[in-house]
Design a protein around this motif. Sequence first.
Motif, short mmCIF file in Angstrom:
data_model
loop_
_atom_site.label_atom_id
_atom_site.label_comp_id
_atom_site.label_asym_id
_atom_site.label_seq_id
_atom_site.Cartn_x
_atom_site.Cartn_y
_atom_site.Cartn_z
N THR A 73 -4.66 -11.00 -4.49
CA THR A 73 -4.00 -10.25 -5.55
C THR A 73 -2.59 -9.84 -5.12
O THR A 73 -2.25 -9.84 -3.94
N PHE A 74 -1.80 -9.47 -6.11
CA PHE A 74 -0.47 -8.92 -5.85
C PHE A 74 -0.58 -7.67 -4.96
O PHE A 74 0.20 -7.49 -4.02
N GLU A 75 -1.54 -6.81 -5.26
CA GLU A 75 -1.73 -5.60 -4.46
C GLU A 75 -1.94 -5.94 -2.98
O GLU A 75 -1.38 -5.27 -2.10
N THR A 76 -2.73 -6.96 -2.71
CA THR A 76 -2.98 -7.34 -1.32
C THR A 76 -1.68 -7.76 -0.63
O THR A 76 -1.42 -7.36 0.52
N LEU A 77 -0.85 -8.54 -1.30
CA LEU A 77 0.40 -8.96 -0.68
C LEU A 77 1.34 -7.78 -0.45
O LEU A 77 2.02 -7.71 0.57
N VAL A 78 1.37 -6.85 -1.39
CA VAL A 78 2.16 -5.63 -1.18
C VAL A 78 1.62 -4.88 0.04
O VAL A 78 2.39 -4.38 0.88
N HIS A 79 0.31 -4.80 0.15
CA HIS A 79 -0.32 -4.13 1.30
C HIS A 79 0.11 -4.79 2.61
O HIS A 79 0.46 -4.11 3.58
N SER A 125 1.98 1.07 11.62
CA SER A 125 0.54 1.19 11.84
C SER A 125 -0.22 0.86 10.55
O SER A 125 0.30 1.05 9.44
N LEU A 126 -1.45 0.40 10.71
CA LEU A 126 -2.29 0.11 9.54
C LEU A 126 -2.53 1.37 8.73
O LEU A 126 -2.60 1.33 7.50
N ALA A 127 -2.65 2.50 9.42
CA ALA A 127 -2.92 3.77 8.73
C ALA A 127 -1.76 4.17 7.84
O ALA A 127 -1.95 4.61 6.69
N SER A 128 -0.53 4.04 8.33
CA SER A 128 0.62 4.44 7.52
C SER A 128 0.82 3.49 6.34
O SER A 128 1.21 3.91 5.24
N ALA A 129 0.52 2.20 6.54
CA ALA A 129 0.62 1.24 5.44
C ALA A 129 -0.39 1.57 4.35
O ALA A 129 -0.06 1.56 3.16
N LEU A 130 -1.62 1.89 4.76
CA LEU A 130 -2.65 2.22 3.77
C LEU A 130 -2.31 3.52 3.04
O LEU A 130 -2.57 3.64 1.84
N SER A 131 -1.72 4.46 3.75
CA SER A 131 -1.31 5.71 3.13
C SER A 131 -0.30 5.46 2.01
O SER A 131 -0.40 6.03 0.91
N GLU A 165 13.56 6.10 -6.26
CA GLU A 165 13.11 7.43 -5.81
C GLU A 165 11.59 7.55 -5.88
O GLU A 165 10.97 8.17 -5.02
N GLU A 166 11.00 6.95 -6.91
CA GLU A 166 9.54 6.97 -7.02
C GLU A 166 8.90 6.14 -5.90
O GLU A 166 7.86 6.51 -5.36
N PHE A 167 9.51 5.00 -5.56
CA PHE A 167 9.02 4.23 -4.42
C PHE A 167 9.10 5.07 -3.14
O PHE A 167 8.17 5.10 -2.34
N LYS A 168 10.21 5.75 -2.96
CA LYS A 168 10.41 6.58 -1.77
C LYS A 168 9.35 7.67 -1.68
O LYS A 168 8.84 7.99 -0.60
N ALA A 169 8.99 8.23 -2.82
CA ALA A 169 7.96 9.27 -2.86
C ALA A 169 6.59 8.71 -2.48
O ALA A 169 5.68 9.47 -2.11
N CYS A 170 6.44 7.38 -2.58
CA CYS A 170 5.19 6.72 -2.17
C CYS A 170 5.28 6.19 -0.73
O CYS A 170 4.46 5.35 -0.33
N TYR A 171 6.28 6.65 0.00
CA TYR A 171 6.47 6.29 1.42
C TYR A 171 6.91 4.85 1.63
O TYR A 171 6.74 4.31 2.71
#
Length: 211
Positions: free
Chosen positions: A42-48, A56-62, A85-91
């Motif tokens: 999925t697209f989500e997986t590639l973004v992940h 770290s895997l933890a910060s990516a998942l966050s 800005e919304e992307f930035k708010a999502c780390y």
Amino acid sequence: MFKTFDHSNYHAICDELASADPDLAQIISKYGYPPLWSRPNTFETLVHIILEQQVSLASALSALNKMKERVQEITPARILLLTDEEFKACYFSRQKTSYSKYLAEAILSEQINLNELEKLPDDVIRAKLTSLKGIGNWTTDVYLMFVLQHADTFPIGDLAAVNALKRLKNLPKETTREGVIAMAEQWAPHRTVASMLLWHFYLSAPRTAKL
């Protein structure tokens, strides 16, 4: 034709590798079989996977979960509605924001079709994915291994896999990239499953442990 693996043959491939390599056999003997790590195509997986680049895997998942909270479902159309800005708010860093948007646009414009990739050989998939901004060989390797479950990929850009191989084989830390690739060639045509065993060793064994 490329080979794949799934739950029906995963342990058999592990056993075949172990029968030819006593070091891999020791991993299974001491820590059991590795999980069959997999992800949906999925697209989500590639973004992940993009988020996992060099962090770290933890910060990516966050970051991924923060994005899910904001858009509910991570799709190309939905994330393109977000401001920087919304992307930035999502780390998301500025770079990974750019990569994710570019991927979304490539999918919506049909420059890339994830379902079609399932039918293609590794080299064609690699050429298509690495033509996209922000996707290099490491991201492509993870996609081939975890999403498409192609059986013969070794992720030379993955420090955990490389360091586990060096520990397992007692190789000098300064062993070259070419030396590591040559060592991994003994596991063809099942280098992906051998890599799963290396990750299992890396995650299970204390850093100072030797088999």
